[in-house]
Design an enzyme around this catalytic site. Structure first.
Site, PDB file in Angstrom:
ATOM      1  CB  SER A  32      -0.904  -0.008   1.235  1.00 45.41           C
ATOM      2  OG  SER A  32      -0.115  -0.002   2.398  1.00 45.41           O
ATOM      3  CE1 TYR A  33       2.612   7.484  -2.072  1.00 47.02           C
ATOM      4  CE2 TYR A  33       1.774   8.143   0.068  1.00 47.02           C
ATOM      5  CZ  TYR A  33       2.562   8.393  -1.036  1.00 47.02           C
ATOM      6  OH  TYR A  33       3.312   9.539  -1.100  1.00 47.02           O
TER       7      TYR A  33
END
Length: 155
Positions: A32-33
């Protein structure tokens, strides 16, 4: 775009959401970011671009230099959106981190000092040539990133 060493077999990948060259396997998954990771990846891209610019300038016989640098840890508002880190930087940072002027010193040195005339393709830290990461020294990765960037802006 992500430059990363994926878990599993050691390999370096360059991809964008629309051009994912990832193997179709459950052992690979996209993280995920993460802002800190993204920041680090952007710094790696800066070094790779400077290295590829140096190669291209030399290949074309152009008398322009391209270097990259790490200014050091500087007390700025970079972490203003993370209250915990921002609080730590404000309380402790001024004792162990550089101020803005000190952080600019390496940039000014590399750009303006007469001894830097003709110096290209180097990585600097604290106004000295330093050793970048192994990924940052990869000429194939630099070329791949350059081509990827050119495709983004030309199409």
């Amino acid at each position: 775009m992500v430059l990363s060493e994926l878990n599993g077999p050691k390999e370096t990948m360059l991809f964008s959401p629309s051009d994912m060259n990832l193997p179709r396997s459950s052992e690979y998954s996209l993280p995920s970011y993460n802002g800190v990771f993204a920041y680090g990846q952007s710094k790696l891209a800066n070094v790779l671009h400077a290295n590829e610019l140096t190669r291209l300038f030399k290949e074309d016989g152009v008398d322009i230099t391209a270097n990259s640098l790490h200014p050091g840890a500087i007390v700025t508002n970079l972490f203003r959106h993370n209250s915990i880190i921002s609080g730590l930087v404000n309380m402790v940072g001024r004792y162990i981190m550089k101020n803005v002027e000190q952080g600019a010193a390496t940039t000014c040195y590399v750009a303006l000092h007469p001894q830097m005339k003709g110096v290209s393709g180097q990585y600097f830290s604290d106004s000295n040539i330093a050793k970048p990461s192994e990924l940052a020294k990869d000429p194939e990765l630099a070329k791949k990133l350059w081509e990827f960037s050119m495709n983004l802006i030309s199409g």
